[in-house]
Design a protein around this motif. Sequence first.
Motif, PDB file in Angstrom:
ATOM      1  N   LEU A   1     -21.581  89.069  32.566  1.00  0.00           N
ATOM      2  CA  LEU A   1     -21.415  87.856  31.746  1.00  0.00           C
ATOM      3  C   LEU A   1     -22.400  87.825  30.590  1.00  0.00           C
ATOM      4  CD1 LEU A   1     -20.626  84.909  34.200  1.00  0.00           C
ATOM      5  CD2 LEU A   1     -19.093  86.075  32.598  1.00  0.00           C
ATOM      6  N   HIS A   2     -23.473  88.591  30.726  1.00  0.00           N
ATOM      7  CA  HIS A   2     -24.491  88.628  29.659  1.00  0.00           C
ATOM      8  C   HIS A   2     -25.066  90.037  29.598  1.00  0.00           C
ATOM      9  CE1 HIS A   2     -27.594  87.345  26.951  1.00  0.00           C
ATOM     10  NE2 HIS A   2     -27.273  86.060  27.073  1.00  0.00           N
ATOM     11  N   THR A   3     -24.980  90.664  28.432  1.00  0.00           N
ATOM     12  CA  THR A   3     -25.443  92.059  28.340  1.00  0.00           C
ATOM     13  C   THR A   3     -26.967  92.164  28.320  1.00  0.00           C
ATOM     14  OG1 THR A   3     -25.374  92.077  25.925  1.00  0.00           O
ATOM     15  CG2 THR A   3     -23.357  92.748  27.080  1.00  0.00           C
ATOM     16  N   ASP A   4     -27.653  91.029  28.133  1.00  0.00           N
ATOM     17  CA  ASP A   4     -29.122  91.068  28.147  1.00  0.00           C
ATOM     18  C   ASP A   4     -29.688  90.910  29.560  1.00  0.00           C
ATOM     19  OD1 ASP A   4     -31.603  91.370  27.096  1.00  0.00           O
ATOM     20  OD2 ASP A   4     -31.693  89.417  26.089  1.00  0.00           O
ATOM     21  N   ALA A   5     -28.815  90.675  30.533  1.00  0.00           N
ATOM     22  CA  ALA A   5     -29.284  90.659  31.932  1.00  0.00           C
ATOM     23  C   ALA A   5     -29.019  92.049  32.504  1.00  0.00           C
ATOM     24  CB  ALA A   5     -28.571  89.572  32.720  1.00  0.00           C
ATOM     25  N   GLU A   6     -29.608  93.057  31.828  1.00  0.00           N
ATOM     26  CA  GLU A   6     -29.336  94.458  32.150  1.00  0.00           C
ATOM     27  C   GLU A   6     -30.298  95.026  33.179  1.00  0.00           C
ATOM     28  OE1 GLU A   6     -31.255  93.545  29.746  1.00  0.00           O
ATOM     29  OE2 GLU A   6     -32.942  94.882  30.123  1.00  0.00           O
ATOM     30  N   GLY A   7     -31.507  94.442  33.249  1.00  0.00           N
ATOM     31  CA  GLY A   7     -32.530  94.990  34.152  1.00  0.00           C
ATOM     32  C   GLY A   7     -32.044  94.987  35.588  1.00  0.00           C
ATOM     33  N   ARG A   8     -31.481  93.858  36.001  1.00  0.00           N
ATOM     34  CA  ARG A   8     -30.984  93.730  37.377  1.00  0.00           C
ATOM     35  C   ARG A   8     -29.852  94.728  37.635  1.00  0.00           C
ATOM     36  NH1 ARG A   8     -29.674  87.507  36.186  1.00  0.00           N
ATOM     37  NH2 ARG A   8     -31.563  87.853  34.994  1.00  0.00           N
ATOM     38  N   MET A   9     -29.104  95.073  36.593  1.00  0.00           N
ATOM     39  CA  MET A   9     -27.988  96.023  36.770  1.00  0.00           C
ATOM     40  C   MET A   9     -28.480  97.439  37.038  1.00  0.00           C
ATOM     41  SD  MET A   9     -25.275  94.710  33.896  1.00  0.00           S
ATOM     42  CE  MET A   9     -24.087  95.999  34.300  1.00  0.00           C
ATOM     43  N   VAL A  10     -29.555  97.839  36.351  1.00  0.00           N
ATOM     44  CA  VAL A  10     -30.069  99.194  36.608  1.00  0.00           C
ATOM     45  C   VAL A  10     -30.800  99.258  37.948  1.00  0.00           C
ATOM     46  CG1 VAL A  10     -30.228  99.679  34.127  1.00  0.00           C
ATOM     47  CG2 VAL A  10     -32.299  99.017  35.349  1.00  0.00           C
ATOM     48  N   LEU A  11     -31.465  98.145  38.302  1.00  0.00           N
ATOM     49  CA  LEU A  11     -32.190  98.109  39.587  1.00  0.00           C
ATOM     50  C   LEU A  11     -31.223  98.129  40.769  1.00  0.00           C
ATOM     51  CD1 LEU A  11     -34.880  95.413  38.688  1.00  0.00           C
ATOM     52  CD2 LEU A  11     -35.287  97.861  38.978  1.00  0.00           C
ATOM     53  N   ALA A  12     -30.064  97.474  40.595  1.00  0.00           N
ATOM     54  CA  ALA A  12     -29.093  97.375  41.687  1.00  0.00           C
ATOM     55  C   ALA A  12     -28.729  98.761  42.220  1.00  0.00           C
ATOM     56  CB  ALA A  12     -27.838  96.646  41.204  1.00  0.00           C
ATOM     57  N   ASP A  13     -28.387  99.680  41.335  1.00  0.00           N
ATOM     58  CA  ASP A  13     -27.995 101.018  41.788  1.00  0.00           C
ATOM     59  C   ASP A  13     -29.173 101.787  42.389  1.00  0.00           C
ATOM     60  OD1 ASP A  13     -25.303 100.796  41.314  1.00  0.00           O
ATOM     61  OD2 ASP A  13     -25.350 101.773  39.333  1.00  0.00           O
ATOM     62  N   ALA A  14     -30.372 101.558  41.865  1.00  0.00           N
ATOM     63  CA  ALA A  14     -31.554 102.225  42.432  1.00  0.00           C
ATOM     64  C   ALA A  14     -31.822 101.692  43.841  1.00  0.00           C
ATOM     65  CB  ALA A  14     -32.769 102.012  41.536  1.00  0.00           C
ATOM     66  N   MET A  15     -31.566 100.412  44.068  1.00  0.00           N
ATOM     67  CA  MET A  15     -31.755  99.833  45.418  1.00  0.00           C
ATOM     68  C   MET A  15     -30.792 100.487  46.398  1.00  0.00           C
ATOM     69  SD  MET A  15     -33.611  96.591  45.195  1.00  0.00           S
ATOM     70  CE  MET A  15     -32.740  95.166  45.583  1.00  0.00           C
ATOM     71  N   THR A  16     -29.557 100.673  45.976  1.00  0.00           N
ATOM     72  CA  THR A  16     -28.581 101.322  46.853  1.00  0.00           C
ATOM     73  C   THR A  16     -28.996 102.770  47.117  1.00  0.00           C
ATOM     74  OG1 THR A  16     -26.859  99.916  45.926  1.00  0.00           O
ATOM     75  CG2 THR A  16     -26.128 101.880  47.132  1.00  0.00           C
ATOM     76  N   TYR A  17     -29.458 103.442  46.061  1.00  0.00           N
ATOM     77  CA  TYR A  17     -29.899 104.834  46.201  1.00  0.00           C
ATOM     78  C   TYR A  17     -31.044 104.951  47.212  1.00  0.00           C
ATOM     79  CZ  TYR A  17     -31.221 109.579  44.853  1.00  0.00           C
ATOM     80  OH  TYR A  17     -31.498 110.921  44.857  1.00  0.00           O
ATOM     81  N   SER A  18     -31.897 103.918  47.281  1.00  0.00           N
ATOM     82  CA  SER A  18     -33.088 103.972  48.146  1.00  0.00           C
ATOM     83  C   SER A  18     -32.715 104.068  49.630  1.00  0.00           C
ATOM     84  CB  SER A  18     -33.981 102.750  47.917  1.00  0.00           C
ATOM     85  OG  SER A  18     -33.447 101.603  48.556  1.00  0.00           O
ATOM     86  N   GLU A  19     -31.486 103.652  49.976  1.00  0.00           N
ATOM     87  CA  GLU A  19     -31.059 103.655  51.393  1.00  0.00           C
ATOM     88  C   GLU A  19     -31.231 105.018  52.048  1.00  0.00           C
ATOM     89  OE1 GLU A  19     -27.043 102.223  51.493  1.00  0.00           O
ATOM     90  OE2 GLU A  19     -27.649 100.163  50.985  1.00  0.00           O
ATOM     91  N   ARG A  20     -31.020 106.078  51.265  1.00  0.00           N
ATOM     92  CA  ARG A  20     -31.079 107.430  51.846  1.00  0.00           C
ATOM     93  C   ARG A  20     -32.469 107.783  52.357  1.00  0.00           C
ATOM     94  NH1 ARG A  20     -28.701 111.015  47.611  1.00  0.00           N
ATOM     95  NH2 ARG A  20     -27.414 109.156  47.505  1.00  0.00           N
ATOM     96  N   TYR A  21     -33.476 107.048  51.950  1.00  0.00           N
ATOM     97  CA  TYR A  21     -34.844 107.318  52.402  1.00  0.00           C
ATOM     98  C   TYR A  21     -35.202 106.551  53.672  1.00  0.00           C
ATOM     99  CZ  TYR A  21     -35.652 109.619  47.918  1.00  0.00           C
ATOM    100  OH  TYR A  21     -35.593 110.462  46.854  1.00  0.00           O
ATOM    101  N   GLN A  22     -34.312 105.694  54.158  1.00  0.00           N
ATOM    102  CA  GLN A  22     -34.630 104.793  55.281  1.00  0.00           C
ATOM    103  C   GLN A  22     -35.993 104.140  55.078  1.00  0.00           C
ATOM    104  OE1 GLN A  22     -32.969 108.196  58.157  1.00  0.00           O
ATOM    105  NE2 GLN A  22     -33.782 106.476  59.283  1.00  0.00           N
ATOM    106  N   PRO A  23     -36.149 103.408  53.988  1.00  0.00           N
ATOM    107  CA  PRO A  23     -37.475 102.896  53.634  1.00  0.00           C
ATOM    108  C   PRO A  23     -38.055 101.925  54.647  1.00  0.00           C
ATOM    109  CG  PRO A  23     -35.792 102.122  52.058  1.00  0.00           C
ATOM    110  CD  PRO A  23     -35.101 103.004  53.025  1.00  0.00           C
ATOM    111  N   LYS A  24     -39.378 101.969  54.736  1.00  0.00           N
ATOM    112  CA  LYS A  24     -40.130 101.031  55.589  1.00  0.00           C
ATOM    113  C   LYS A  24     -40.230  99.691  54.865  1.00  0.00           C
ATOM    114  CE  LYS A  24     -44.524 102.129  56.232  1.00  0.00           C
ATOM    115  NZ  LYS A  24     -45.542 103.035  56.754  1.00  0.00           N
ATOM    116  N   ALA A  25     -40.338  99.766  53.538  1.00  0.00           N
ATOM    117  CA  ALA A  25     -40.406  98.564  52.708  1.00  0.00           C
ATOM    118  C   ALA A  25     -40.011  98.953  51.289  1.00  0.00           C
ATOM    119  CB  ALA A  25     -41.815  97.993  52.713  1.00  0.00           C
ATOM    120  N   ILE A  26     -39.512  97.985  50.550  1.00  0.00           N
ATOM    121  CA  ILE A  26     -39.121  98.230  49.153  1.00  0.00           C
ATOM    122  C   ILE A  26     -39.825  97.213  48.263  1.00  0.00           C
ATOM    123  CG2 ILE A  26     -37.200  98.275  47.500  1.00  0.00           C
ATOM    124  CD1 ILE A  26     -35.349  98.969  49.847  1.00  0.00           C
TER     125      ILE A  26
END
Length: 476
Positions: free
Chosen positions: A322-347
């Motif tokens: 809805l807003h192209t300036d709310a881009e930070g959360r969009m790039v972080l979203a995919d990195a959060m999903t990617y982090s699953e493969r590490y079975q993190p203790k905390a993020i």
Amino acid sequence: MLKITTSPKGLSDVQLKYCRLVLTEESASTHRFVETKDGVLEYRMGAGKWKDIDARGLRTLVRGMIQAAKSHKVEFLAIDFSILHFPKVTTHGEEWLASTIVENLALAAYEFTKYKTKQESKKNLKEVIICNVDSSTAKKGVSRGLVVSSYINQARDIANTTGGDLTPTAFGTAAKELMKGLKVQTTVLGEKELKKLKMGSLLAVGQGTKSETKLIIAEYWGAGKGTGKSIPKAKQPIVLIGKGITYDTGGLNVKPSGSMHDMHLDMSGGSSVLAAIAVAAKLGLKKNIVALVPTAENAVSDDAMRAGDIVTSMSGQTIEVLHTDAEGRMVLADAMTYSERYQPKAIIDVATLTGAALVALGQHASAIMTKDAELSKTLVELGETSGDLVWPLPLWEEYKASLKSHRADISNIATNFSRFGGSIEGGTFLSFFAPKDVPWVHIDIAPRMDSIPSDKLAKGSTGEPIRLLVSYLEQA
Ligand code: BES
Ligand code: MG
Ligand code: ZN
């Protein structure tokens, strides 16, 4: 660059080339030079009542010493470690005290000169010698402080570099450069690999520019790498995720003039998490840590993502932009999903995410958001002792409804375009992508992206919250 040295001897025993800094209990605005017989140069500096000086006061005092030395063109300065043992700070221990002093000397001395063609003055502050440093704990603190401040200042150099020079590709190269000589494995994924991973959200943000979008991955296995389906608790890594927007124009919802010029700093979350893992490796922490930096340029062009576009994130959830300036959360979203493969203790994610965080807190503290009350308390306390102040905002279920998209699974801002609670809205968006049952905290560092005069730091990047991240990693 400032050289910081130590001596077991007292202030009165240093060579004549050093200006000796003598603290008094006069008010903090009282400063004067005194030239005594035998050519000894003293600088008398008021610190206020010593019994009142706490951790915050100590940091300001130490930075003030550097500011004074710089403004009076002092080249060699001698300070006294023993005098800085104020009652309110000695409770933190000798190592903390020494590290804090060294950190703040080095942070205050930092200047960003990359684009200056002329030296402003030949008489620069060259060396600070810290007298009365004798014990092994004090020496340990000094070397910790040197490591921490050196990586913070390198992170500031990276952050202060223009968006034209520090593209996502250049950021990847800078990350590898930063990890030189450390036991950190750094990998940079390009668009082809990101497409294979189905990182549609990250890729959408970077699609408006010829600068290739990247994911920087840095891994430090200080506790030994765990393998197999389920990694033992002690070997589960802490995953740090940093926003790496190398320049944020706002995209097609372009930022107004006056709000864009410092958006080369929009990758400060990324440089912070990279510096934190570098410090952890340099200090040899027996911990496993992974840093992920999704990096892209949010540009304006006919290829740019449009307001109203719908993209599919790596998690499978569709996002209505809805807003192209709310881009930070969009790039972080995919990195959060990617982090699953590490079975993190905390993020922990770190991002210059919202201007609304400055509305909420002013420019003295970053906002933290987490559902983990323990983690929140720990970070507020470590913020006080490290100097990177943070303060909590809620992450309640109630906020989720505003992001329910009519056309997709979730929208990247409130569907009614309300700007109320903008920082919480950012954190709430991220909560849809946080791996289930993993303690997670979001740190919105927008308030601390740029220094302010009371920081007594060079203009530009503050290098926050690297001290906080390092303190957290040390005790985790
Ligand atoms: N990079 C900005 C946030 C920012 C603003 C950081 C000011 C430091 C100082 C971020 O990408 C952004 O533009 N956020 C928007 C979000 C809004 C569209 C919901 C903002 O804060 O206006
Ligand atoms: Mg592109
Ligand atoms: Zn933005």
